[in-house]
Design a protein around this motif. Structure first.
Motif, PDB file in Angstrom:
ATOM      1  N   GLY A 133      24.005 -13.197  34.566  1.00  0.00           N
ATOM      2  CA  GLY A 133      24.092 -12.058  33.657  1.00  0.00           C
ATOM      3  C   GLY A 133      23.899 -12.420  32.205  1.00  0.00           C
ATOM      4  N   ASP A 134      23.523 -13.682  31.945  1.00  0.00           N
ATOM      5  CA  ASP A 134      23.416 -14.137  30.554  1.00  0.00           C
ATOM      6  C   ASP A 134      21.984 -14.108  30.028  1.00  0.00           C
ATOM      7  N   VAL A 135      21.048 -13.639  30.831  1.00  0.00           N
ATOM      8  CA  VAL A 135      19.647 -13.589  30.386  1.00  0.00           C
ATOM      9  C   VAL A 135      19.371 -12.230  29.754  1.00  0.00           C
ATOM     10  N   GLY A 136      19.033 -12.248  28.480  1.00  0.00           N
ATOM     11  CA  GLY A 136      18.721 -10.997  27.798  1.00  0.00           C
ATOM     12  C   GLY A 136      17.235 -10.789  27.610  1.00  0.00           C
ATOM     13  N   ALA A 137      16.445 -11.845  27.845  1.00  0.00           N
ATOM     14  CA  ALA A 137      15.015 -11.754  27.577  1.00  0.00           C
ATOM     15  C   ALA A 137      14.252 -12.742  28.450  1.00  0.00           C
ATOM     16  N   VAL A 138      13.188 -12.261  29.062  1.00  0.00           N
ATOM     17  CA  VAL A 138      12.234 -13.155  29.726  1.00  0.00           C
ATOM     18  C   VAL A 138      10.871 -12.870  29.114  1.00  0.00           C
ATOM     19  N   ALA A 139      10.286 -13.856  28.461  1.00  0.00           N
ATOM     20  CA  ALA A 139       8.936 -13.709  27.919  1.00  0.00           C
ATOM     21  C   ALA A 139       7.965 -14.379  28.875  1.00  0.00           C
ATOM     22  N   SER A 140       6.775 -13.781  29.010  1.00  0.00           N
ATOM     23  CA  SER A 140       5.811 -14.340  29.949  1.00  0.00           C
ATOM     24  C   SER A 140       4.426 -14.417  29.334  1.00  0.00           C
TER      25      SER A 140
ATOM     26  N   VAL B 110      -2.853 -19.858  34.612  1.00  0.00           N
ATOM     27  CA  VAL B 110      -1.571 -20.468  34.240  1.00  0.00           C
ATOM     28  C   VAL B 110      -0.531 -19.385  33.984  1.00  0.00           C
ATOM     29  N   LEU B 111       0.692 -19.653  34.419  1.00  0.00           N
ATOM     30  CA  LEU B 111       1.834 -18.761  34.180  1.00  0.00           C
ATOM     31  C   LEU B 111       2.911 -19.536  33.434  1.00  0.00           C
ATOM     32  N   VAL B 112       3.384 -18.959  32.340  1.00  0.00           N
ATOM     33  CA  VAL B 112       4.500 -19.550  31.602  1.00  0.00           C
ATOM     34  C   VAL B 112       5.567 -18.476  31.403  1.00  0.00           C
ATOM     35  N   LEU B 113       6.794 -18.799  31.772  1.00  0.00           N
ATOM     36  CA  LEU B 113       7.931 -17.895  31.565  1.00  0.00           C
ATOM     37  C   LEU B 113       9.026 -18.649  30.810  1.00  0.00           C
ATOM     38  N   ALA B 114       9.701 -17.947  29.911  1.00  0.00           N
ATOM     39  CA  ALA B 114      10.880 -18.524  29.264  1.00  0.00           C
ATOM     40  C   ALA B 114      11.963 -17.455  29.246  1.00  0.00           C
ATOM     41  N   ALA B 115      13.170 -17.833  29.657  1.00  0.00           N
ATOM     42  CA  ALA B 115      14.302 -16.909  29.702  1.00  0.00           C
ATOM     43  C   ALA B 115      15.364 -17.382  28.727  1.00  0.00           C
ATOM     44  N   SER B 116      15.947 -16.404  28.028  1.00  0.00           N
ATOM     45  CA  SER B 116      16.959 -16.746  27.040  1.00  0.00           C
ATOM     46  C   SER B 116      17.908 -15.566  26.859  1.00  0.00           C
ATOM     47  N   GLY B 117      18.952 -15.796  26.097  1.00  0.00           N
ATOM     48  CA  GLY B 117      19.872 -14.700  25.795  1.00  0.00           C
ATOM     49  C   GLY B 117      19.198 -13.642  24.941  1.00  0.00           C
ATOM     50  N   HIS B 118      18.265 -14.091  24.081  1.00  0.00           N
ATOM     51  CA  HIS B 118      17.648 -13.187  23.116  1.00  0.00           C
ATOM     52  C   HIS B 118      16.146 -13.416  23.043  1.00  0.00           C
ATOM     53  N   ARG B 119      15.430 -12.431  22.512  1.00  0.00           N
ATOM     54  CA  ARG B 119      13.980 -12.433  22.672  1.00  0.00           C
ATOM     55  C   ARG B 119      13.242 -13.481  21.848  1.00  0.00           C
ATOM     56  N   LEU B 120      13.728 -13.777  20.639  1.00  0.00           N
ATOM     57  CA  LEU B 120      12.945 -14.654  19.774  1.00  0.00           C
ATOM     58  C   LEU B 120      12.770 -16.044  20.384  1.00  0.00           C
ATOM     59  N   ALA B 121      13.852 -16.587  20.933  1.00  0.00           N
ATOM     60  CA  ALA B 121      13.768 -17.908  21.561  1.00  0.00           C
ATOM     61  C   ALA B 121      12.787 -17.880  22.730  1.00  0.00           C
ATOM     62  N   ALA B 122      12.849 -16.809  23.531  1.00  0.00           N
ATOM     63  CA  ALA B 122      11.971 -16.717  24.706  1.00  0.00           C
ATOM     64  C   ALA B 122      10.506 -16.626  24.286  1.00  0.00           C
ATOM     65  N   LEU B 123      10.229 -15.788  23.294  1.00  0.00           N
ATOM     66  CA  LEU B 123       8.845 -15.612  22.834  1.00  0.00           C
ATOM     67  C   LEU B 123       8.305 -16.895  22.201  1.00  0.00           C
ATOM     68  N   GLU B 124       9.109 -17.518  21.364  1.00  0.00           N
ATOM     69  CA  GLU B 124       8.657 -18.753  20.709  1.00  0.00           C
ATOM     70  C   GLU B 124       8.431 -19.870  21.726  1.00  0.00           C
ATOM     71  N   ALA B 125       9.333 -19.976  22.678  1.00  0.00           N
ATOM     72  CA  ALA B 125       9.217 -21.050  23.664  1.00  0.00           C
ATOM     73  C   ALA B 125       7.936 -20.898  24.488  1.00  0.00           C
ATOM     74  N   VAL B 126       7.570 -19.662  24.809  1.00  0.00           N
ATOM     75  CA  VAL B 126       6.325 -19.437  25.563  1.00  0.00           C
ATOM     76  C   VAL B 126       5.119 -19.866  24.735  1.00  0.00           C
TER      77      VAL B 126
END
Lengths: 158, 83
Positions: A26-33, A92-108
């Motif tokens: 329940g700690d994932v607030g954002a998945v960027a792909s 290629v597929l890249v996904l990053a999951a985080s509590g908040h969107r900025l970290a997920a988007l940047e990591a992708v």
């Protein structure tokens, strides 16, 4: 959760991979792909990705671990295909999951920039007229990768 | 010593891998490239522009001045183009 890395000839399933990143937590607030596709520019008929089988998986795992280190991710996934692709095929597929969107988007963005410049893949393009050529590395890809060099991933909270 | 070739280096040399025994004076990656380039016209074409050739010694990226030491495997390939 750690990174999931796979190198395969088969296509991948975005929904299934996303579900694996978020299942039971329940700690994932954002998945960027990000999905990279084979683009049919200039009469391109097919593209073949060659890689270095004994090294590719480990090389991508190092990149994914770097992303996990730089951003507060709950997990990330990289699936990179090899073999012959037709225009429109996913590569290629890249996904990053985080509590908040900025970290997920940047990591992708980081993962894609480093995959393009550090993972041992080489693309050969085939054209409708029967000719073929190896894709040359692009200076702008190097520049994009270089912007992460200082290790200054923003610890996103957005 | 096992040599691996990828992408257009494999195409130009005509081999994906080969076993070679360089002479003792070949002590660096750069010297190995110069020596391999003499194996035939395909190899000469593959190594014609060393600036476009990347190398890995026992799977670690390395430059032309890297000593070969006791390396068992050297891989040669163009700059990568995945993603």
């Amino acid at each position: 959760m750690s990174a999931t890395v796979r190198v395969q000839d088969a296509p991948f399933d975005l929904a299934a991979e996303t579900a694996l990143l978020t299942a039971g937590r329940g700690d994932v607030g954002a998945v960027a792909s990000f999905i990279g596709l084979c683009r049919g520019d200039d009469g391109l008929a097919a593209m073949t990705l060659e890689h270095w089988p004994t090294v590719t998986q480990a090389a991508i795992a190092i990149i994914a671990a770097e992303a996990m280190e730089r951003w507060p991710l709950t997990g990330c996934t990289v699936v990179h295909r090899y073999g012959r692709m037709l225009p429109g095929d996913p590569i290629v597929l890249v996904l990053a999951a985080s509590g908040h969107r900025l970290a997920a988007l940047e990591a992708v963005a980081f993962l894609m920039d480093w995959l393009k410049t550090k993972a041992p893949f080489w693309k050969r393009e085939e054209f409708a007229d029967g000719s073929d050529r190896w894709v040359a590395a692009k200076a702008e890809d190097e520049a994009a990768a270089a912007r992460w060099r200082g290790g200054e991933g923003v610890r996103g909270r957005g | 010593m096992q040599i691996l070739y990828f992408a257009w280096l494999r195409q130009r040399t005509g081999v994906a891998e080969e076993t070679v025994s360089p002479p003792p004076e070949v002590t660096t990656i750069g010297a190995l490239i110069a020596w391999l380039a003499q194996r035939g016209p395909g190899h000469a074409a593959a190594f014609a522009d060393p600036a476009q050739v990347r190398a890995a010694l026992d799977q670690e990226m390395c430059g032309p001045d890297t000593p070969l030491g006791a390396a068992r495997e050297v891989a040669f390939f163009p700059p990568v183009t995945g993603g």
